[in-house]
Design a protein around this motif. Structure first.
Motif: not given
Length: 77
Positions: A5, A7, A9, A32, A49, A51-55
């Motif tokens: 995962n 992130s 930002k 995502s 998106d 705003s949250k962690p992505i695989e």
């Protein structure tokens, strides 16, 4: 294949992330939800998106430790 995962930002994070991936010959996918994009595509990343962690799926046979080490700033647990 290995999955971690990540992130991202800021815009600078995305640029550094893509520049880091371009040094490797293997394929990378960001997932995502139901969207899968090429992780080496800046435009593709901005369609997700953030705003949250992505695989991140790393498509490499064998050891991925050198890739993981280079991406350590972006990896979240």
């Amino acid at each position: 294949m290995q999955t971690v995962n990540v992130s991202l930002k800021s815009i600078d994070d995305v640029k550094k992330f893509v520049n880091t991936l371009t040094f490797f010959d293997c394929d990378f996918d960001l997932i995502s939800g139901r969207y899968v994009i090429d992780a080496k595509s800046i435009m593709g990343i901005f369609s997700l998106d953030l705003s949250k962690p992505i695989e991140l799926h790393i498509h490499q046979d064998g050891d991925c430790s050198s890739i993981i080490e280079k991406l350590n700033d972006f990896i979240v647990q």
